[in-house]
Design a protein around this motif. Structure first.
Motif, PDB file in Angstrom:
ATOM      1  N   LYS A  12       0.818  -1.205   0.000  1.00 13.45           N
ATOM      2  CA  LYS A  12       0.000   0.000   0.000  1.00 13.45           C
ATOM      3  C   LYS A  12       0.855   1.260   0.000  1.00 13.45           C
ATOM      4  CE  LYS A  12      -4.211   1.127   2.313  1.00 13.45           C
ATOM      5  NZ  LYS A  12      -5.034   0.961   3.458  1.00 13.45           N
ATOM      6  N   VAL A  14       2.382   4.611   0.671  1.00 11.84           N
ATOM      7  CA  VAL A  14       1.787   5.787   1.324  1.00 11.84           C
ATOM      8  C   VAL A  14       0.614   6.321   0.509  1.00 11.84           C
ATOM      9  CG1 VAL A  14       3.876   6.476   2.558  1.00 11.84           C
ATOM     10  CG2 VAL A  14       3.502   7.303   0.244  1.00 11.84           C
ATOM     11  N   THR A  15      -0.005   5.454  -0.297  1.00  5.88           N
ATOM     12  CA  THR A  15      -1.082   5.905  -1.175  1.00  5.88           C
ATOM     13  C   THR A  15      -2.313   6.372  -0.413  1.00  5.88           C
ATOM     14  OG1 THR A  15      -1.912   3.650  -1.438  1.00  5.88           O
ATOM     15  CG2 THR A  15      -0.354   4.443  -3.096  1.00  5.88           C
ATOM     16  N   ASP A  16      -2.473   5.950   0.827  1.00  6.86           N
ATOM     17  CA  ASP A  16      -3.639   6.387   1.590  1.00  6.86           C
ATOM     18  C   ASP A  16      -3.327   7.584   2.494  1.00  6.86           C
ATOM     19  OD1 ASP A  16      -2.016   4.841   3.212  1.00  6.86           O
ATOM     20  OD2 ASP A  16      -3.661   3.880   4.256  1.00  6.86           O
ATOM     21  N   ASP A  17      -2.096   8.082   2.441  1.00 11.17           N
ATOM     22  CA  ASP A  17      -1.725   9.268   3.212  1.00 11.17           C
ATOM     23  C   ASP A  17      -2.048  10.520   2.411  1.00 11.17           C
ATOM     24  OD1 ASP A  17      -0.709   7.542   5.089  1.00 11.17           O
ATOM     25  OD2 ASP A  17       1.394   7.925   4.602  1.00 11.17           O
ATOM     26  N   PRO A  18      -2.434  11.614   3.088  1.00  9.46           N
ATOM     27  CA  PRO A  18      -2.631  12.879   2.366  1.00  9.46           C
ATOM     28  C   PRO A  18      -1.309  13.310   1.719  1.00  9.46           C
ATOM     29  CG  PRO A  18      -3.487  13.023   4.615  1.00  9.46           C
ATOM     30  CD  PRO A  18      -2.729  11.721   4.512  1.00  9.46           C
ATOM     31  N   GLU A  21       1.113  15.245   3.858  1.00  8.80           N
ATOM     32  CA  GLU A  21       1.882  14.456   4.831  1.00  8.80           C
ATOM     33  C   GLU A  21       3.080  13.795   4.142  1.00  8.80           C
ATOM     34  OE1 GLU A  21       1.172  10.527   7.593  1.00  8.80           O
ATOM     35  OE2 GLU A  21      -0.469  11.964   7.399  1.00  8.80           O
ATOM     36  N   THR A  22       2.850  13.267   2.952  1.00 10.91           N
ATOM     37  CA  THR A  22       3.938  12.662   2.198  1.00 10.91           C
ATOM     38  C   THR A  22       4.971  13.715   1.819  1.00 10.91           C
ATOM     39  OG1 THR A  22       2.428  10.981   1.363  1.00 10.91           O
ATOM     40  CG2 THR A  22       4.495  11.247   0.181  1.00 10.91           C
ATOM     41  N   LEU A  25       7.212  14.162   4.730  1.00 17.55           N
ATOM     42  CA  LEU A  25       8.112  13.020   4.884  1.00 17.55           C
ATOM     43  C   LEU A  25       9.247  13.058   3.863  1.00 17.55           C
ATOM     44  CD1 LEU A  25       5.486  10.199   5.544  1.00 17.55           C
ATOM     45  CD2 LEU A  25       7.008  11.277   7.211  1.00 17.55           C
ATOM     46  N   SER A  51       5.771  13.522  -4.062  1.00 21.97           N
ATOM     47  CA  SER A  51       4.654  13.256  -3.155  1.00 21.97           C
ATOM     48  C   SER A  51       3.421  12.793  -3.922  1.00 21.97           C
ATOM     49  CB  SER A  51       4.316  14.504  -2.345  1.00 21.97           C
ATOM     50  OG  SER A  51       5.424  14.916  -1.602  1.00 21.97           O
ATOM     51  N   ALA A  55       1.551   9.229  -3.835  1.00 24.85           N
ATOM     52  CA  ALA A  55       0.130   9.183  -3.483  1.00 24.85           C
ATOM     53  C   ALA A  55      -0.681   8.401  -4.506  1.00 24.85           C
ATOM     54  CB  ALA A  55      -0.422  10.596  -3.349  1.00 24.85           C
TER      55      ALA A  55
END
Length: 74
Positions: A12, A14-18, A21-22, A25, A51, A55
């Protein structure tokens, strides 16, 4: 020896992170994981591009993922 960076394109990721947020990071790194921050080497626009790529990694064609995951030439 330093820990290995996380594999952001596997599973998965970081595809479910806004994306914001990415962005943070990518800019600042992930502490204690071996992933450095890139705020000093990439522009803000480039960090946003990375990012947004991360995403949407689960929507990329398989050929693109293969290319992105290929080892860098030595």
């Amino acid at each position: 020896e330093f820990p290995k960076p996380p594999k952001l394109l596997e599973g998965k990721g970081v595809t479910d992170d806004p994306a914001g947020e990415t962005y943070w990071l990518v800019a600042n790194g992930i502490r204690l994981t071996g992933m450095p921050g890139f705020v000093d080497s990439l522009s803000s626009e480039q960090i946003w591009q990375v990012s947004l790529l991360l995403a949407n990694a689960d929507k990329l064609p398989a050929a693109t993922l293969t290319t992105l995951q290929a080892p860098l030439p030595q």
